[in-house]
Write an enzyme that holds these catalytic residues in place. Structure first.
Site, short mmCIF file in Angstrom:
data_model
loop_
_atom_site.label_atom_id
_atom_site.label_comp_id
_atom_site.label_asym_id
_atom_site.label_seq_id
_atom_site.Cartn_x
_atom_site.Cartn_y
_atom_site.Cartn_z
N HIS A 5 -1.17 -12.37 -2.95
CA HIS A 5 -1.13 -12.40 -4.42
C HIS A 5 0.28 -12.13 -4.94
O HIS A 5 1.23 -11.93 -4.17
CB HIS A 5 -2.16 -11.43 -5.00
CG HIS A 5 -1.98 -9.99 -4.59
ND1 HIS A 5 -0.86 -9.26 -4.94
CD2 HIS A 5 -2.76 -9.17 -3.86
CE1 HIS A 5 -0.98 -8.04 -4.45
NE2 HIS A 5 -2.12 -7.95 -3.77
N HIS A 50 2.45 -9.27 -3.56
CA HIS A 50 3.08 -9.55 -2.27
C HIS A 50 4.31 -10.45 -2.46
O HIS A 50 5.34 -10.26 -1.82
CB HIS A 50 2.11 -10.27 -1.33
CG HIS A 50 0.83 -9.51 -1.08
ND1 HIS A 50 -0.40 -10.11 -1.06
CD2 HIS A 50 0.60 -8.19 -0.87
CE1 HIS A 50 -1.33 -9.21 -0.83
NE2 HIS A 50 -0.76 -8.03 -0.71
N CYS A 79 -10.45 6.62 2.44
CA CYS A 79 -10.57 5.43 1.58
C CYS A 79 -10.23 4.23 2.45
O CYS A 79 -9.12 4.10 2.96
CB CYS A 79 -9.60 5.49 0.40
SG CYS A 79 -9.48 3.88 -0.43
N CYS A 98 -7.26 2.01 1.15
CA CYS A 98 -5.93 2.57 1.47
C CYS A 98 -5.74 2.61 2.98
O CYS A 98 -4.61 2.70 3.45
CB CYS A 98 -5.78 4.02 1.03
SG CYS A 98 -5.90 4.38 -0.69
N CYS A 158 -11.50 6.87 -4.96
CA CYS A 158 -10.07 6.76 -4.72
C CYS A 158 -9.36 6.40 -6.03
O CYS A 158 -9.77 5.45 -6.71
CB CYS A 158 -9.80 5.68 -3.67
SG CYS A 158 -8.08 5.18 -3.61
N HIS A 195 -7.97 2.70 -5.79
CA HIS A 195 -8.85 1.56 -5.54
C HIS A 195 -10.21 1.65 -6.20
O HIS A 195 -11.01 0.72 -6.12
CB HIS A 195 -9.01 1.34 -4.03
CG HIS A 195 -7.73 0.99 -3.36
ND1 HIS A 195 -6.98 1.93 -2.69
CD2 HIS A 195 -7.06 -0.18 -3.29
CE1 HIS A 195 -5.88 1.32 -2.21
NE2 HIS A 195 -5.91 0.07 -2.56
N LYS A 250 -3.39 -2.44 -14.32
CA LYS A 250 -3.33 -2.89 -12.95
C LYS A 250 -4.08 -4.23 -12.86
O LYS A 250 -5.11 -4.38 -13.50
CB LYS A 250 -4.02 -1.85 -12.08
CG LYS A 250 -3.87 -2.05 -10.60
CD LYS A 250 -4.49 -0.89 -9.83
CE LYS A 250 -4.67 -1.32 -8.39
NZ LYS A 250 -5.07 -0.22 -7.52
N LYS A 269 -9.56 -8.22 -10.12
CA LYS A 269 -10.51 -9.32 -10.34
C LYS A 269 -11.54 -8.95 -11.39
O LYS A 269 -11.95 -9.77 -12.19
CB LYS A 269 -11.21 -9.65 -9.02
CG LYS A 269 -10.29 -10.41 -8.08
CD LYS A 269 -11.02 -10.90 -6.84
CE LYS A 269 -10.01 -11.33 -5.80
NZ LYS A 269 -10.37 -10.95 -4.44
N1 MSP Z 1 -0.45 -3.10 5.38
C1 MSP Z 1 0.11 -2.09 4.56
C2 MSP Z 1 1.60 -1.92 4.82
C3 MSP Z 1 1.96 -1.58 6.21
S1 MSP Z 1 3.68 -1.49 6.44
C4 MSP Z 1 3.88 -0.72 7.88
C5 MSP Z 1 -0.12 -2.44 3.09
N2 MSP Z 1 -0.37 -3.72 2.82
S2 MSP Z 1 -0.68 -4.30 1.36
O1 MSP Z 1 -0.88 -5.71 1.56
O2 MSP Z 1 -1.74 -3.59 0.76
O3 MSP Z 1 0.57 -4.04 0.47
C6 MSP Z 1 1.81 -4.45 0.88
C7 MSP Z 1 2.85 -4.26 -0.18
O4 MSP Z 1 2.54 -5.00 -1.34
C8 MSP Z 1 3.02 -2.81 -0.61
O5 MSP Z 1 4.40 -2.48 -0.65
C9 MSP Z 1 2.48 -2.79 -2.01
O6 MSP Z 1 3.16 -1.88 -2.81
C10 MSP Z 1 2.80 -4.21 -2.45
N3 MSP Z 1 1.98 -4.57 -3.57
C11 MSP Z 1 0.63 -4.71 -3.62
N4 MSP Z 1 0.27 -4.93 -4.91
C12 MSP Z 1 1.37 -4.90 -5.71
C13 MSP Z 1 1.63 -5.17 -7.05
N5 MSP Z 1 0.68 -5.43 -7.92
N6 MSP Z 1 2.94 -5.18 -7.45
C14 MSP Z 1 3.98 -5.02 -6.57
N7 MSP Z 1 3.76 -4.78 -5.30
C15 MSP Z 1 2.47 -4.56 -4.88
O7 MSP Z 1 -0.04 -1.55 2.26
#
Ligand code: MSP
Length: 480
Positions: free
Chosen positions: A22, A25, A130, A133, A147, A150, A306, A309
């Site tokens: 999304h 990411h 959680c 998380c 949580c 979440h 935030k 969905k």
């Molecule tokens: N798998 C773990 C990370 C392991 S690293 C050794 C994880 N994955 S995640 O897919 O949930 O999130 C990855 C990154 O995406 C995190 O840095 C998180 O902050 C970022 N983001 C997820 N949603 C976000 C937003 N809405 N805005 C900006 N970044 C966000 O955590």
């Protein structure tokens, strides 16, 4: 320590593959790509690592729900991440997956080493877990038993497990974070921006770290502990090691990759605490240097909330790509706000900004100058209206929206310069002045194209080509 000259190693979190990628990411990944391209332009030996985090309960559940074999399930989502990075013009050097057999072997080797050193021991752990998380949460963090991040009910877990010693490294860790100056080459552990350093220090100073469970018995999708195969490695421990296995490390603490330590690790604020506790603890137990900088960014939110969905305010990255194109999407996300803070975006505001800054701003400037340039033949003299040092400094410090703001000042200045000087009249009345005006406009476009290399690689290239051929295509069609 590393002998490689001029190296710059950047990591980003590896993404969970429970769902498709999304905008959040994309945000982290684009920022890392901007930084990587910027350092490559400076002639540094850059390595940008990305990848996917594919084990653990959350993903196990998701695969079960879809009735798919977990490996097939993660294969599919991992390829969606790869496709998105291709579409977004992300130039990474390796894509690590935690289900890669080599990664799994290395993780087992590390766990064995930690166990042999006595950093891991058998015990019991009780806590509130959680699954979203993939972390234990403190009772006092919960909201109605849920949580806070979440909004799902946490699960009480009490089981026999293996624990990693966190408590015994706490003081040394505080000292490392406090003495991060100069972070390089002393091997400090700088948490940036400053407010996050303060936040984590106050946490570490006010709370005694408990040793943490690093294994689960009732999880099947993961890496078994080599010294007790009934237990599966905690997904965060598995995941952290990607930062080293992504450089082809085989898990031997004596033979570190040349590029280690990481020069910068970008992470979102939600995963700071784990990155500032469990991750350095593993490294310290193994006597491996800590990363030089952990740089924390805020979250993307939409309409003040935030994205979710259920709220229905999710902005899809595919929709952005369709509307704004690759560079439009990169620009809009990187200029949305201060990188370290939360930033708020809405589709409506992004459409306005696209039209103002890209269609009417940069795009229009390029086509105007090129139309005028058809009557002009001359080599370029360096005539630029600003010095680019400050802009470069902003990128280096990850103040990406300030850097873009400065570049767009140049765009606007040139627009005004055209209005003030009316070169379409000068071409008939004052040839010398016309030449001067055109030289300045053209040199500024060269500068803009150069400064845009990290942010908008395709656009930068198109501007450069247009200046060479004196032909401009429409860079950013207006949208309604
Ligand atoms: N798998 C773990 C990370 C392991 S690293 C050794 C994880 N994955 S995640 O897919 O949930 O999130 C990855 C990154 O995406 C995190 O840095 C998180 O902050 C970022 N983001 C997820 N949603 C976000 C937003 N809405 N805005 C900006 N970044 C966000 O955590």
């Amino acid at each position: 320590m590393s002998s490689m000259k001029n190296k710059f190693y950047i990591t980003i979190p590896i993404y969970y593959v429970n769902d498709k990628p999304h905008i959040g990411h994309a945000y982290t990944t684009i920022a890392a790509d901007v930084l990587a391209r910027f350092h490559r332009e400076q002639g540094e030996n850059v390595f940008l690592l990305t990848g996917t985090d594919e084990h653990g309960l959350k993903i196990q559940h998701k695969a079960e729900e879809t009735g798919k074999d977990p490996q097939k399930f993660v294969d599919k989502i991992a390829s969606e991440f790869k496709n998105l990075w291709d579409k977004l013009d992300i130039k990474y050097d390796n894509f690590i997956r935690t289900t890669d057999p080599k990664h799994k072997e290395a993780v087992q080797r590390v766990l064995q080493a930690l166990y042999d050193k006595g950093a891991i021991y058998k015990g019991k752990y009780e806590g509130l877990y959680c699954v979203a998380c993939e972390q234990f949460r403190h009772e006092n963090e919960l909201v109605d038993g849920r949580c806070p991040d979440h909004d799902i009910v946490v699960e009480k877990i009490k089981e026999e497990c293996y624990l990693l010693k966190l408590n015994e490294i706490q003081d040394k860790l505080i000292e490392k974070i406090e003495n991060d100056e100069p972070a390089r080459p002393a091997g400090g552990f700088a948490i940036q921006p400053e407010r996050y350093k303060k936040e984590i220090l106050s946490f570490l100073k006010n709370e005694k770290l408990k040793d943490i469970s690093i294994s689960r018995k009732n999880v099947s999708w993961g890496i078994p502990l080599p010294f007790d195969l009934e237990h599966i490695t905690y997904v965060w421990v598995d995941a952290f090691l990607n930062y080293l296995t992504g450089l082809d490390w085989n898990g031997d603490p004596e033979k570190l990759p040349e590029r280690w330590p990481a020069d910068i690790q970008l992470i979102g604020k939600d995963i700071l605490r784990v990155h500032a506790t469990i991750w350095p603890a593993i490294l310290m137990h193994l006597e491996i240097p800590l990363p030089k900088v952990i740089y924390v960014h805020g979250h993307i939110r939409s309409g003040g909330r935030k994205m979710g969905k259920t709220i229905g305010n999710v902005i899809s990255i595919d929709e952005m790509l369709n509307k704004f194109g690759v560079d439009g999407t990169r620009y809009l996300l990187m200029s949305a706000g201060t990188f370290g803070e939360d930033v708020d975006v809405t589709m409506e505001r992004m459409m306005e900004k696209y039209n103002a800054d890209l269609a009417n701003g940069l795009g229009n400037l390029v086509s105007r100058v090129l139309r005028l340039a058809q009557n002009f033949q001359s080599s370029i003299i360096n005539h630029q209206s600003i010095s680019n040092d400050r802009i470069l400094n902003f990128v280096e410090k990850l103040e990406l929206n300030s850097a873009l703001g400065k570049i767009w000042e140049v765009v606007r200045k040139n627009d005004k310069f055209i209005e003030d000087n009316k070169p379409w009249e000068l071409v008939k009345t004052n040839e010398i002045k016309f030449k001067e005006v055109m030289q300045k406009l053209i040199s500024d476009l060269h500068l803009i194209s150069k400064l845009l290399v990290p942010f908008m690689p395709e656009t930068s290239e198109k501007i450069k080509k247009a200046l060479e051929t004196k032909k401009a295509e429409i860079l950013f069609p207006r949208i309604k």
